[in-house]
Design an enzyme around this catalytic site. Structure first.
Site, mmCIF file in Angstrom:
data_model
loop_
_atom_site.group_PDB
_atom_site.id
_atom_site.type_symbol
_atom_site.label_atom_id
_atom_site.label_comp_id
_atom_site.label_asym_id
_atom_site.label_seq_id
_atom_site.Cartn_x
_atom_site.Cartn_y
_atom_site.Cartn_z
ATOM 1 N N ASP A 1 -22.238 6.335 2.708
ATOM 2 C CA ASP A 1 -21.507 6.627 1.405
ATOM 3 C C ASP A 1 -22.940 5.100 0.729
ATOM 4 O OD1 ASP A 1 -19.000 5.362 2.908
ATOM 5 O OD2 ASP A 1 -18.865 7.539 1.409
ATOM 6 N N ASP B 1 -11.158 10.587 2.110
ATOM 7 C CA ASP B 1 -11.914 9.291 2.676
ATOM 8 C C ASP B 1 -10.827 8.113 1.535
ATOM 9 O OD1 ASP B 1 -15.496 8.437 1.002
ATOM 10 O OD2 ASP B 1 -14.483 7.550 2.854
HETATM 11 C C1 DX5 Z 1 -15.850 4.294 -0.285
HETATM 12 C C2 DX5 Z 1 -15.838 4.925 0.666
HETATM 13 C C3 DX5 Z 1 -15.254 5.192 1.915
HETATM 14 C C4 DX5 Z 1 -15.331 4.019 2.468
HETATM 15 C C5 DX5 Z 1 -13.907 3.513 3.844
HETATM 16 O O1 DX5 Z 1 -15.637 3.705 -1.766
HETATM 17 O O2 DX5 Z 1 -16.306 6.465 -0.352
HETATM 18 O O3 DX5 Z 1 -16.102 5.902 2.821
HETATM 19 O O4 DX5 Z 1 -16.143 3.517 2.800
HETATM 20 O O5 DX5 Z 1 -13.304 2.828 3.833
HETATM 21 P P1 DX5 Z 1 -12.171 2.785 4.203
HETATM 22 O O6 DX5 Z 1 -12.307 4.069 5.994
HETATM 23 O O7 DX5 Z 1 -12.473 1.289 5.052
HETATM 24 O O8 DX5 Z 1 -11.265 2.787 3.609
#
Ligand code: DX5
Length: 215
Positions: A37, A174
């Site tokens: 990310d 996601d």
């Molecule tokens: C949020 C990111 C996601 C996040 C997912 O901006 O793009 O990839 O890291 O984390 P969880 O699975 O904990 O929501």
């Protein structure tokens, strides 16, 4: 037809950065992709990491770069140089169809597949100009910027719409994906799931990944 295989892409945003290589190694045997990310503190209200950190990571997992940045075209080459397998930019950061197509070409000419992401409040119609040709659609189920947020259910209808119109498209979701929300995502038509806190917060990460894939 939807590929029966569900790909799982752990997001390293939720990993322990003090031992990032160890964290990646802990999921390397069970994950399909590794999602990175990239946040610039402008497109999203958080700053994460970029190529200078990623270049130290050794992994055979396909690198899935999620650019949560303004001007994503400025960031693509450094990740192509690191051998990115997929690079996803946000529709909200590149609104012009010609620019979107030029960016897709740039990503592909560098050997990666190209993805476009939409935030929960962005309609699927806003990416109709590229869905026929893009390699991956990422439908965010949280407002981007942080891990550990609540899953936003209303985005599932966007996934259903996209899947009905594009049976062969890789549709990734996601945000807030765990053993409870993963089955809803797959039922709606997603075949690639990103998960951060559920996986990196699990005692048995392999079990966590397997539970998502077999949801
Ligand atoms: C949020 C990111 C996601 C996040 C997912 O901006 O793009 O990839 O890291 O984390 P969880 O699975 O904990 O929501």
């Amino acid at each position: 037809m939807i590929t029966s295989t569900i790909l799982i892409a752990p997001s390293i945003l939720s990993a322990d950065f003090s031992k990032l290589q160890e964290e990646v190694d802990s999921i390397a045997g069970s994950a399909d992709w590794l999602q990175v990310d990239v946040m610039d503190g402008h497109f999203v209200p958080n700053l994460s990491f970029g190529a200078p950190v990623l270049k130290w990571l050794k992994t055979d997992l396909p690198l899935d770069i999620h650019l949560m940045v303004q001007n994503p075209a400025d960031r693509v080459q450094e990740f192509l140089d690191l051998g990115a397998a997929n690079i996803t930019f946000h529709a909200e950061a590149v609104k012009d169809t010609k620019e979107r197509k030029e960016l897709m070409d740039k990503i592909r000419s560098g050997g990666a597949t190209a993805g476009i992401a939409i935030n929960p409040e962005t309609s699927i119609d806003s990416v109709g100009d590229v869905l026929k040709s893009i390699d991956l659609l990422l439908v965010m189920s949280v407002h981007p910027g942080f891990g550990g947020q609540e899953f936003i259910d209303h985005v599932l209808s966007q996934v259903q719409t996209a899947r009905a119109a594009y049976p062969d498209l890789m549709i990734q979701m996601d945000g807030g994906i765990d053993e409870k929300t993963a089955p809803k995502c797959i039922k709606a038509g997603a075949n690639n799931l990103v998960s951060g806190s559920f996986i990196f917060g699990a005692k048995d990460r392999t079990m966590a990944i397997t539970s998502l894939r077999s949801s």
